[in-house]
Design a protein around this motif. Structure first.
Motif, PDB file in Angstrom:
ATOM      1  N   LEU A  92       0.805  -1.220   0.000  1.00 60.88           N
ATOM      2  CA  LEU A  92       0.000   0.000   0.000  1.00 60.88           C
ATOM      3  C   LEU A  92       0.839   1.271   0.000  1.00 60.88           C
ATOM      4  O   LEU A  92       0.311   2.365  -0.234  1.00 60.88           O
ATOM      5  CB  LEU A  92      -0.932  -0.002   1.209  1.00 60.88           C
ATOM      6  N   ARG A  93       2.125   1.152   0.228  1.00 60.17           N
ATOM      7  CA  ARG A  93       2.984   2.333   0.137  1.00 60.17           C
ATOM      8  C   ARG A  93       2.997   2.901  -1.275  1.00 60.17           C
ATOM      9  O   ARG A  93       3.290   4.086  -1.474  1.00 60.17           O
ATOM     10  CB  ARG A  93       4.399   1.983   0.610  1.00 60.17           C
ATOM     11  N   ASP A 136       0.258   5.329  -1.258  1.00 59.05           N
ATOM     12  CA  ASP A 136       0.708   6.514  -0.521  1.00 59.05           C
ATOM     13  C   ASP A 136       1.538   7.426  -1.424  1.00 59.05           C
ATOM     14  O   ASP A 136       1.376   8.651  -1.417  1.00 59.05           O
ATOM     15  CB  ASP A 136       1.546   6.099   0.682  1.00 59.05           C
ATOM     16  N   ARG A 137       2.429   6.826  -2.200  1.00 66.01           N
ATOM     17  CA  ARG A 137       3.286   7.608  -3.087  1.00 66.01           C
ATOM     18  C   ARG A 137       2.477   8.262  -4.206  1.00 66.01           C
ATOM     19  O   ARG A 137       2.726   9.417  -4.565  1.00 66.01           O
ATOM     20  CB  ARG A 137       4.379   6.708  -3.674  1.00 66.01           C
ATOM     21  N   CYS A 138       1.484   7.549  -4.727  1.00 64.87           N
ATOM     22  CA  CYS A 138       0.613   8.141  -5.737  1.00 64.87           C
ATOM     23  C   CYS A 138      -0.102   9.369  -5.183  1.00 64.87           C
ATOM     24  O   CYS A 138      -0.187  10.415  -5.852  1.00 64.87           O
ATOM     25  CB  CYS A 138      -0.404   7.112  -6.221  1.00 64.87           C
ATOM     26  N   ALA A 139      -0.637   9.240  -3.979  1.00 68.92           N
ATOM     27  CA  ALA A 139      -1.320  10.368  -3.360  1.00 68.92           C
ATOM     28  C   ALA A 139      -0.367  11.540  -3.145  1.00 68.92           C
ATOM     29  O   ALA A 139      -0.729  12.703  -3.372  1.00 68.92           O
ATOM     30  CB  ALA A 139      -1.936   9.934  -2.030  1.00 68.92           C
ATOM     31  N   GLU A 140       0.847  11.244  -2.725  1.00 71.93           N
ATOM     32  CA  GLU A 140       1.843  12.294  -2.528  1.00 71.93           C
ATOM     33  C   GLU A 140       2.121  13.039  -3.824  1.00 71.93           C
ATOM     34  O   GLU A 140       2.161  14.281  -3.851  1.00 71.93           O
ATOM     35  CB  GLU A 140       3.131  11.674  -1.973  1.00 71.93           C
ATOM     36  N   ARG A 161      -7.217   3.819  -0.007  1.00 70.86           N
ATOM     37  CA  ARG A 161      -6.083   4.411   0.714  1.00 70.86           C
ATOM     38  C   ARG A 161      -5.840   5.842   0.238  1.00 70.86           C
ATOM     39  O   ARG A 161      -5.603   6.744   1.057  1.00 70.86           O
ATOM     40  CB  ARG A 161      -4.843   3.544   0.495  1.00 70.86           C
ATOM     41  N   ALA A 162      -5.902   6.064  -1.072  1.00 75.41           N
ATOM     42  CA  ALA A 162      -5.711   7.420  -1.592  1.00 75.41           C
ATOM     43  C   ALA A 162      -6.797   8.356  -1.084  1.00 75.41           C
ATOM     44  O   ALA A 162      -6.521   9.524  -0.763  1.00 75.41           O
ATOM     45  CB  ALA A 162      -5.677   7.393  -3.114  1.00 75.41           C
ATOM     46  N   GLU A 185      -8.283   8.145   1.790  1.00 75.28           N
ATOM     47  CA  GLU A 185      -7.912   8.438   3.166  1.00 75.28           C
ATOM     48  C   GLU A 185      -6.846   9.522   3.238  1.00 75.28           C
ATOM     49  O   GLU A 185      -6.784  10.279   4.220  1.00 75.28           O
ATOM     50  CB  GLU A 185      -7.397   7.177   3.855  1.00 75.28           C
ATOM     51  N   LEU A 186      -6.036   9.600   2.192  1.00 71.94           N
ATOM     52  CA  LEU A 186      -4.948  10.574   2.147  1.00 71.94           C
ATOM     53  C   LEU A 186      -5.345  11.858   1.421  1.00 71.94           C
ATOM     54  O   LEU A 186      -4.488  12.662   1.067  1.00 71.94           O
ATOM     55  CB  LEU A 186      -3.725   9.934   1.475  1.00 71.94           C
ATOM     56  N   PRO A 203       7.815   4.177  -4.228  1.00 71.35           N
ATOM     57  CA  PRO A 203       8.112   4.751  -2.915  1.00 71.35           C
ATOM     58  C   PRO A 203       9.612   4.656  -2.640  1.00 71.35           C
ATOM     59  O   PRO A 203      10.264   3.695  -3.072  1.00 71.35           O
ATOM     60  CB  PRO A 203       7.320   3.859  -1.950  1.00 71.35           C
TER      61      PRO A 203
END
Length: 213
Positions: free
Chosen positions: A40-41, A44-48, A83-84, A86-87, A151
């Motif tokens: 799932l990281r 996280d990186r996509c959202a970043e 997840r995205a 959530e971010l 990531p």
């Protein structure tokens, strides 16, 4: 990283890890594509990258593959999209492709969903899958400018509770074999395998790391 493997195996695994890394220099793109997996990281990186303004949309792709059967309640793409969310990535900025079961399908199905107006994409995957993605997108979506990244996870931190070190090594070994076999099938472009990588691959296979071949 807790490990029961020998120092020689760790050294060989690090050689494969270094070979698999790409980390292209990123610039603004039409679309971010996040490849589903156990990790799932990646979401996280996509959202970043989205929040940095590098693209206005994210496409998550993936049903389930060799490593994620039963890991999520739904598909990989749906788990990554959640997840995205959530971010802070809004629903209207997310596309979900829930059918792909391997990297070739990730690329082909994303291409079909994205449409012909794409000129540049950023593909986000696990660190150790970058080179395979690089080779696949250039064979199966050759007219797109594709930047490949992941990531910024270190070798020691890449294994997880659900995906421990030995599985991680099996995966890296298998992906080297695919780089050798897949160009003739049209799945990837051909790449040169350095002697140090070939030697590390042979050693790890002899040590029993062949479950992903």
């Amino acid at each position: 990283m807790q490990s029961a493997v020998s120092p020689a195996v760790l050294q060989a695994a690090r050689t494969l890890w270094d070979f698999h890394l790409v980390y292209d220099e990123l610039s603004r793109a039409d679309l971010i594509i996040g490849l589903g997996s156990y990790d799932l990281r990646v979401a996280d990186r996509c959202a970043e990258l989205f929040h940095q303004g590098l693209a206005k949309r994210i496409l998550f792709t993936g049903k389930s593959g060799n490593w994620t059967g039963g890991l999520y309640e739904g598909t990989e793409a749906e788990a990554f999209a959640a997840r995205a969310n959530e971010l802070g990535v809004p629903d209207e900025a997310i596309l979900v492709e829930p059918q792909a079961t391997n990297i070739g399908e990730n690329i082909r199905f994303s291409r079909a969903m994205a449409g012909d107006e794409m000129r540049r994409i950023i593909i986000v995957t696990k660190p150790q899958t970058q080179r395979r993605v690089y080779a696949t997108v250039r064979a199966q979506w050759p007219d797109i400018e594709a930047l490949v990244t992941a990531p910024p996870t270190g070798f020691e931190d890449q294994p997880t509770e659900a995906y421990p070190l030995e599985m991680f090594i099996h995966e890296m070994v298998g992906d080297v074999q695919r780089m050798v076999d897949y160009p003739a099938k049209g799945f990837q472009i051909a790449q040169s395998i350095p002697r140090s990588v070939a030697d590390a691959f042979d050693f790890l296979v002899k040590e029993g790391y062949h479950h992903h071949l």
